[in-house]
Design a protein around this motif. Structure first.
Motif, PDB file in Angstrom:
ATOM      1  N   ARG A   1       0.422  -1.142   0.324  1.00  0.00           N
ATOM      2  CA  ARG A   1      -0.074   0.198  -0.098  1.00  0.00           C
ATOM      3  C   ARG A   1       0.951   1.531  -0.228  1.00  0.00           C
ATOM      4  NH1 ARG A   1      -1.617   3.597   4.294  1.00  0.00           N
ATOM      5  NH2 ARG A   1      -0.188   2.206   5.252  1.00  0.00           N
ATOM      6  N   PRO A   2       0.432   2.710  -0.497  1.00  0.00           N
ATOM      7  CA  PRO A   2      -0.803   2.023  -1.373  1.00  0.00           C
ATOM      8  C   PRO A   2      -0.001   1.748  -2.850  1.00  0.00           C
ATOM      9  CG  PRO A   2       0.135   4.543  -1.943  1.00  0.00           C
ATOM     10  CD  PRO A   2       0.895   3.767  -0.076  1.00  0.00           C
ATOM     11  N   GLY A   3      -0.956   0.846  -3.319  1.00  0.00           N
ATOM     12  CA  GLY A   3      -0.214  -0.055  -4.590  1.00  0.00           C
ATOM     13  C   GLY A   3      -1.827  -0.012  -6.041  1.00  0.00           C
ATOM     14  N   TYR A   4      -1.075   0.319  -7.327  1.00  0.00           N
ATOM     15  CA  TYR A   4      -1.183  -0.066  -8.477  1.00  0.00           C
ATOM     16  C   TYR A   4      -1.233  -0.710  -9.069  1.00  0.00           C
ATOM     17  CZ  TYR A   4      -1.288   5.255  -6.939  1.00  0.00           C
ATOM     18  OH  TYR A   4      -1.637   6.144  -6.267  1.00  0.00           O
ATOM     19  N   PHE A   5      -1.252  -2.308  -8.506  1.00  0.00           N
ATOM     20  CA  PHE A   5      -1.197  -3.071  -9.146  1.00  0.00           C
ATOM     21  C   PHE A   5      -1.241  -4.400  -8.272  1.00  0.00           C
ATOM     22  CE2 PHE A   5       3.144  -3.226  -8.395  1.00  0.00           C
ATOM     23  CZ  PHE A   5       3.466  -4.553  -8.011  1.00  0.00           C
ATOM     24  N   ALA A   6      -2.154  -5.401  -8.678  1.00  0.00           N
ATOM     25  CA  ALA A   6      -2.313  -6.816  -8.779  1.00  0.00           C
ATOM     26  C   ALA A   6      -1.779  -7.718  -9.481  1.00  0.00           C
ATOM     27  CB  ALA A   6      -3.222  -7.105  -7.575  1.00  0.00           C
TER      28      ALA A   6
ATOM     29  N   GLN B   1      -8.530   2.471  -2.330  1.00  0.00           N
ATOM     30  CA  GLN B   1      -9.456   3.802  -1.236  1.00  0.00           C
ATOM     31  C   GLN B   1      -8.493   5.091  -2.813  1.00  0.00           C
ATOM     32  OE1 GLN B   1      -6.373   4.792   1.538  1.00  0.00           O
ATOM     33  NE2 GLN B   1      -5.680   5.794   0.704  1.00  0.00           N
ATOM     34  N   MET B   2      -9.897   6.303  -2.307  1.00  0.00           N
ATOM     35  CA  MET B   2      -9.613   6.796  -4.008  1.00  0.00           C
ATOM     36  C   MET B   2      -8.242   7.415  -3.002  1.00  0.00           C
ATOM     37  SD  MET B   2     -12.831   6.741  -5.217  1.00  0.00           S
ATOM     38  CE  MET B   2     -12.282   8.298  -6.287  1.00  0.00           C
ATOM     39  N   ALA B   3      -7.274   7.659  -3.768  1.00  0.00           N
ATOM     40  CA  ALA B   3      -6.151   8.147  -4.199  1.00  0.00           C
ATOM     41  C   ALA B   3      -6.546  10.110  -3.038  1.00  0.00           C
ATOM     42  CB  ALA B   3      -5.672   8.719  -5.480  1.00  0.00           C
ATOM     43  N   GLU B   4      -7.347  10.866  -3.629  1.00  0.00           N
ATOM     44  CA  GLU B   4      -7.983  11.543  -2.903  1.00  0.00           C
ATOM     45  C   GLU B   4      -8.370  12.236  -1.750  1.00  0.00           C
ATOM     46  OE1 GLU B   4      -5.463  14.531  -3.849  1.00  0.00           O
ATOM     47  OE2 GLU B   4      -4.679  13.685  -5.411  1.00  0.00           O
ATOM     48  N   GLY B   5      -8.238  12.205  -0.836  1.00  0.00           N
ATOM     49  CA  GLY B   5      -9.057  11.759   0.526  1.00  0.00           C
ATOM     50  C   GLY B   5      -9.638  10.526   0.500  1.00  0.00           C
ATOM     51  N   SER B   6      -8.712   9.505   0.640  1.00  0.00           N
ATOM     52  CA  SER B   6      -8.627   8.128   0.931  1.00  0.00           C
ATOM     53  C   SER B   6     -10.131   7.591   1.714  1.00  0.00           C
ATOM     54  CB  SER B   6      -7.888   7.975   2.419  1.00  0.00           C
ATOM     55  OG  SER B   6      -6.626   8.325   1.571  1.00  0.00           O
ATOM     56  N   ALA B   7     -11.668   7.731   0.578  1.00  0.00           N
ATOM     57  CA  ALA B   7     -12.095   7.632   1.161  1.00  0.00           C
ATOM     58  C   ALA B   7     -12.396   5.878   0.302  1.00  0.00           C
ATOM     59  CB  ALA B   7     -13.862   7.967   0.403  1.00  0.00           C
ATOM     60  N   GLY B   8     -12.844   5.007   0.806  1.00  0.00           N
ATOM     61  CA  GLY B   8     -12.960   3.727   0.896  1.00  0.00           C
ATOM     62  C   GLY B   8     -13.960   2.918  -0.063  1.00  0.00           C
TER      63      GLY B   8
ATOM     64  N   THR C   1       0.677  10.108  -2.904  1.00  0.00           N
ATOM     65  CA  THR C   1       1.990   9.434  -3.752  1.00  0.00           C
ATOM     66  C   THR C   1       2.459   8.871  -3.204  1.00  0.00           C
ATOM     67  OG1 THR C   1       3.190  11.854  -3.208  1.00  0.00           O
ATOM     68  CG2 THR C   1       2.245  11.806  -5.355  1.00  0.00           C
ATOM     69  N   ASP C   2       2.753   8.978  -1.098  1.00  0.00           N
ATOM     70  CA  ASP C   2       3.524   7.987  -0.149  1.00  0.00           C
ATOM     71  C   ASP C   2       2.379   7.947   0.885  1.00  0.00           C
ATOM     72  OD1 ASP C   2       2.819  10.368   1.134  1.00  0.00           O
ATOM     73  OD2 ASP C   2       4.374  10.803   1.017  1.00  0.00           O
ATOM     74  N   ARG C   3       3.464   6.774   2.118  1.00  0.00           N
ATOM     75  CA  ARG C   3       2.463   6.915   2.802  1.00  0.00           C
ATOM     76  C   ARG C   3       2.174   7.712   3.978  1.00  0.00           C
ATOM     77  NH1 ARG C   3       2.019   1.006   3.411  1.00  0.00           N
ATOM     78  NH2 ARG C   3       3.540   0.744   5.402  1.00  0.00           N
ATOM     79  N   THR C   4       2.040   9.446   3.778  1.00  0.00           N
ATOM     80  CA  THR C   4       2.052  10.146   4.575  1.00  0.00           C
ATOM     81  C   THR C   4       1.029  10.048   5.055  1.00  0.00           C
ATOM     82  OG1 THR C   4       4.106  11.950   3.853  1.00  0.00           O
ATOM     83  CG2 THR C   4       2.539  12.372   5.017  1.00  0.00           C
ATOM     84  N   LYS C   5       0.335  10.120   6.539  1.00  0.00           N
ATOM     85  CA  LYS C   5      -0.695  10.440   7.048  1.00  0.00           C
ATOM     86  C   LYS C   5      -1.395  12.001   7.597  1.00  0.00           C
ATOM     87  CE  LYS C   5       0.771   6.323   9.887  1.00  0.00           C
ATOM     88  NZ  LYS C   5       1.406   5.279  10.637  1.00  0.00           N
ATOM     89  N   LEU C   6      -2.453  12.688   7.303  1.00  0.00           N
ATOM     90  CA  LEU C   6      -3.025  13.715   7.054  1.00  0.00           C
ATOM     91  C   LEU C   6      -3.725  13.644   7.742  1.00  0.00           C
ATOM     92  CD1 LEU C   6      -3.103  13.741   3.643  1.00  0.00           C
ATOM     93  CD2 LEU C   6      -1.181  14.028   4.611  1.00  0.00           C
ATOM     94  N   ASN C   7      -4.383  13.329   8.761  1.00  0.00           N
ATOM     95  CA  ASN C   7      -5.334  13.478   9.172  1.00  0.00           C
ATOM     96  C   ASN C   7      -4.999  12.575  10.765  1.00  0.00           C
ATOM     97  OD1 ASN C   7      -5.769  10.799   8.458  1.00  0.00           O
ATOM     98  ND2 ASN C   7      -8.592  11.362   8.846  1.00  0.00           N
ATOM     99  N   LEU C   8      -3.981  12.583  11.681  1.00  0.00           N
ATOM    100  CA  LEU C   8      -4.003  11.663  12.521  1.00  0.00           C
ATOM    101  C   LEU C   8      -4.826  12.046  13.720  1.00  0.00           C
ATOM    102  CD1 LEU C   8      -0.036  10.980  12.583  1.00  0.00           C
ATOM    103  CD2 LEU C   8      -2.375   9.627  11.731  1.00  0.00           C
ATOM    104  N   ASP C   9      -5.380  14.064  13.550  1.00  0.00           N
ATOM    105  CA  ASP C   9      -6.075  14.136  14.687  1.00  0.00           C
ATOM    106  C   ASP C   9      -7.522  13.756  14.542  1.00  0.00           C
ATOM    107  OD1 ASP C   9      -3.195  15.409  16.137  1.00  0.00           O
ATOM    108  OD2 ASP C   9      -3.533  16.624  15.394  1.00  0.00           O
ATOM    109  N   THR C  10      -7.662  14.043  13.689  1.00  0.00           N
ATOM    110  CA  THR C  10      -9.220  13.783  13.215  1.00  0.00           C
ATOM    111  C   THR C  10      -9.634  12.421  12.651  1.00  0.00           C
ATOM    112  OG1 THR C  10      -8.558  14.832  10.740  1.00  0.00           O
ATOM    113  CG2 THR C  10      -9.615  15.969  12.459  1.00  0.00           C
ATOM    114  N   MET C  11      -9.228  11.736  12.870  1.00  0.00           N
ATOM    115  CA  MET C  11      -9.474  10.005  13.062  1.00  0.00           C
ATOM    116  C   MET C  11     -10.496   8.957  13.478  1.00  0.00           C
ATOM    117  SD  MET C  11      -5.186   8.362  13.646  1.00  0.00           S
ATOM    118  CE  MET C  11      -5.802   6.225  13.123  1.00  0.00           C
ATOM    119  N   CYS C  12     -11.595   8.365  12.001  1.00  0.00           N
ATOM    120  CA  CYS C  12     -12.529   7.392  12.805  1.00  0.00           C
ATOM    121  C   CYS C  12     -12.470   6.366  12.568  1.00  0.00           C
ATOM    122  CB  CYS C  12     -13.490   8.362  12.524  1.00  0.00           C
ATOM    123  SG  CYS C  12     -15.286   7.947  13.093  1.00  0.00           S
TER     124      CYS C  12
END
Length: 356
Positions: free
Chosen positions: A80-85, A125-132, A180-191
Motif C-alpha cells: 500500500r498504496p498499490g497500483y497493481f495486483a 481507496q480513492m487517491a484523493e481523500g482516501s475514501a474507501g 503519492t506516498d504513505r504520509t498520514k494527513l489526519n491523525l488528529d481527526t481519525m475515525c
C-alpha cells in the motif's frame, strides 16, 4: 536492467488450457510473500511443516494475497498504496493477469475470493481523500472489473467474508494518506470503523471505537466460524500509551477490547501487524514486528500468554494452534505448550501468511 514492464511481458500467460488445482503444486497449506537475500521478491507455498511447496518470482514487494479456493492461482497485492495486483499461476510462475485499479483509486494490500472463487474482492481507496472502496472482479472472464461500492470509511485495509457467505466485513483504518506516498494527513481527526456490508454494498452495521481510541487504526481482520470478528489495531497517537491492540466483535453487540498486562501491551510498541484465530478457535493472537512480540488471548478477550520472537508478523491457523513467520526466515508453531520451531528459510518473510 529488468524493468517491471519487461518482467510482466515475459511472464504474461496466453493460454486457454484448464487451470490446475492446488494438488498439482504440492497441496500447500499457505502462501506468503518474501524477499530473498539477493533482493528478489517471491511468492512461496508452504505445507503444514513449513516446507516449501512452490516458489514463483514477483516483480516487486508483495504485501498480502488471496488464494483461489480451487485453482492453483493466487492474487498478490503490491504494498500500500498499490497500483497493481498480479494473478499468478502457482504451478508455472506465469502472470495470468495484471489488475489495475480504476483511475483515481489505489489498491490497499488485501482481498478475498467470494462466490466459491467466481469473484475477487479488492480493498481500495480513492487517491484523493482516501475514501474507501470495494472492487469486484469476475474471474471467469479474465478478472474483468464488474462493480464497486463504498466501504463506509476512509483508509480501508483488510476485508473478509463472513461465515454466511454473503456479508463482507471491512477494516476501515480511518487514516487519510497522501496520494503519492504513505504520509498520514489526519491523525488528529481519525475515525476508524468496522463495517459490515451486504453483497450489493449496503451498510448492514458499523462499529466505531470510543473517542479516546479514535487514533487506534483498525487494520487487519480474522473471522471465526461462528461469526466472531477479531480486529488488530495500530496506535497512531502519543507513543507509550499501552492501549489495547486487539478488538473482538459479534454483530449486534458492543466490541470487546482484549487487554494484556501493561508490560506485555507496551512491548507491542503500539503496533499489531497480523491477527488470526487458532485452528480450533480457542484462542486469537496478534503479532508485532516492531516489538518482537506475539500476544495470545481467549475468544472473550482474556489474556493467555505472550511469546517473544524477533520481527514476528505473519500468523495463521495451524493444527498445533498457530503458525507464525518472521523477517529472519523463521517459521514456528505455537500451541498450549508454547512455541516450537518448524523451519527456517533463506528469506525475509513479509507481513502475512495466507491460509488456503
Amino acid at each position: 536492467m529488468t524493468t517491471r514492464r519487461n518482467f510482466l511481458a515475459s511472464l504474461v500467460a496466453v493460454t486457454a488450457s484448464p487451470r490446475l488445482g492446488w494438488a498439482a503444486v504440492g497441496s500447500p497449506a499457505y502462501i506468503a510473500a518474501a524477499q530473498l537475500p539477493d533482493g528478489v521478491h517471491v511468492l512461496v507455498g508452504l505445507d503444514l511443516a513449513g516446507a516449501e511447496t512452490f516458489r514463483v518470482p514477483l516483480p516487486a514487494r508483495g504485501h498480502a494475497g488471496a488464494a483461489h479456493p480451487a485453482q492453483a492461482e493466487a492474487v498478490v497485492f503490491a504494498r500500500r498504496p498499490g497500483y497493481f495486483a498480479l494473478v499468478i499461476d502457482a504451478g508455472t510462475g506465469r502472470v495470468l493477469h495484471e489488475l489495475m485499479p480504476p483511475k483515481g483509486h489505489q489498491f490497499n494490500g488485501h482481498g478475498v475470493y467470494i462466490d466459491g472463487g467466481a469473484t475477487l474482492v479488492t480493498v481500495e481507496q480513492m487517491a484523493e481523500g482516501s475514501a474507501g472502496r470495494i472492487g469486484l472482479w469476475d474471474v471467469a472472464s479474465g478478472y474483468t472489473r464488474i462493480d464497486g461500492f463504498a466501504t463506509h470509511g476512509i483508509g480501508p485495509h483488510d476485508v473478509r467474508l463472513m461465515p454466511d457467505g454473503r456479508t463482507l466485513v471491512v477494516a476501515n483504518g480511518g487514516i487519510e494518506t497522501d496520494p503519492t506516498d504513505r504520509t498520514k494527513l489526519n491523525l488528529d481527526t481519525m475515525c476508524p470503523n468496522l463495517a459490515y456490508l451486504g453483497a450489493g454494498g449496503d451498510l448492514l452495521e458499523k462499529v466505531e471505537l470510543d473517542q479516546e481510541l479514535a487514533q487506534n487504526s483498525i487494520r487487519h481482520l480474522a473471522v471465526a466460524s461462528d461469526g466472531r470478528v477479531g480486529f488488530a489495531m495500530q496506535w497512531e497517537g502519543e507513543p507509550g500509551m499501552g492501549w489495547p491492540l486487539l478488538g473482538l466483535h459479534r454483530r449486534g453487540e458492543r466490541p470487546v477490547l482484549a487487554e494484556a498486562p501493561l508490560a506485555d501491551e507496551l512491548a507491542m510498541k503500539g503496533y499489531a501487524g497480523s491477527v488470526a484465530f487458532s485452528a480450533d478457535e480457542s484462542e486469537i493472537a496478534i503479532t508485532s514486528p516492531r516489538g518482537g512480540r506475539l500476544n495470545r488471548f481467549a475468544p472473550d478477550g482474556r489474556f493467555v500468554a505472550a511469546e517473544a520472537r524477533e520481527d514476528v508478523c505473519g500468523i495463521a491457523p495451524h493444527p498445533d494452534g498457530f503458525i507464525a513467520s518472521d523477517g529472519l526466515g523463521g517459521l514456528i508453531a505455537l500451541g498450549c505448550e508454547g512455541a516450537r520451531p518448524l523451519a527456517r528459510h533463506e528469506c525475509a518473510w513479509d507481513n502475512h501468511i495466507v491460509p488456503l
